[in-house]
Design an enzyme around this catalytic site. Sequence first.
Site, PDB file in Angstrom:
ATOM      1  N   HIS A  59       0.877  -1.096   0.055  1.00 41.75           N
ATOM      2  CA  HIS A  59       0.125  -0.214   0.102  1.00 41.75           C
ATOM      3  C   HIS A  59       0.779   1.221   0.094  1.00 41.75           C
ATOM      4  CE1 HIS A  59      -4.020   1.106  -0.185  1.00 41.75           C
ATOM      5  NE2 HIS A  59      -4.275   1.416   1.070  1.00 41.75           N
ATOM      6  N   ASN A  86      -6.861   7.474   3.268  1.00 41.80           N
ATOM      7  CA  ASN A  86      -8.317   7.956   3.004  1.00 41.80           C
ATOM      8  C   ASN A  86      -8.377   9.300   2.864  1.00 41.80           C
ATOM      9  OD1 ASN A  86      -8.663   5.102   3.253  1.00 41.80           O
ATOM     10  ND2 ASN A  86      -9.901   5.438   5.031  1.00 41.80           N
ATOM     11  N   ASP A 108      -0.365   2.349  -5.581  1.00 46.62           N
ATOM     12  CA  ASP A 108      -0.640   0.815  -5.707  1.00 46.62           C
ATOM     13  C   ASP A 108      -1.881   0.570  -6.388  1.00 46.62           C
ATOM     14  OD1 ASP A 108      -1.607   1.775  -3.427  1.00 46.62           O
ATOM     15  OD2 ASP A 108      -2.334  -0.300  -2.946  1.00 46.62           O
ATOM     16  N   ASN A 160      -8.799   4.174  -2.339  1.00 46.25           N
ATOM     17  CA  ASN A 160      -9.289   5.348  -1.281  1.00 46.25           C
ATOM     18  C   ASN A 160      -8.638   6.527  -1.476  1.00 46.25           C
ATOM     19  OD1 ASN A 160     -11.672   3.949  -0.516  1.00 46.25           O
ATOM     20  ND2 ASN A 160     -10.613   3.150   1.320  1.00 46.25           N
TER      21      ASN A 160
END
Length: 191
Positions: free
Chosen positions: A19, A66, A91, A112
Amino acid sequence: MYLVVGLGNPGREYESTRHNMGFMAVDSLIRRYASSGEKQKFKGLLSEGNLCGEKALFLKPQTFMNLSGVSVAAAADFYKIPLDKIIVFHDDMDIPFGKIKIKQGGGAAGHNGLRSIDAHLGNNYWRFRMGVGHPASKEQTVGFVLAPLKGQELKEAEDLFEQTAELFPLFLQKGASSFLNELSGKRLKKA
């Protein structure tokens, strides 16, 4: 002026995870092109440098994934950077590990960080989609993207980031196809 953004999550526990491949890719660009150290600004870590004769800002939002758009929008608004000069590294589970795809605009595809940027700025910025592969089942997604890269995978990712940084000016000067063709040739020679 360019705004080059790497998406990831702050904190040691997220370092070297799938991530955080956006952070890792931008770190390679910073090592090569930044002329200033990182400083806290726009709710992120910001470095300045030069790309192809133009000022470049390298940003790693520290808002967690987020809320990435809060940081990106703050920098873009302050410097009045148009969307076509914003390049986001992130990613992407829909791409095999170690591959890159580039596109301008489009949907967030469940990411997100992109969803947050889209909400704050619109979606017509450039995306360097760094492939991380896909877990065996949807239930494993969170554990998969938050697991650290190790061994051969980590080495392969680091090689990809260095090659991307080396060839990045080609993307700015000649476009995505030229960059991807050159990167593909470089990776084939190394294999």
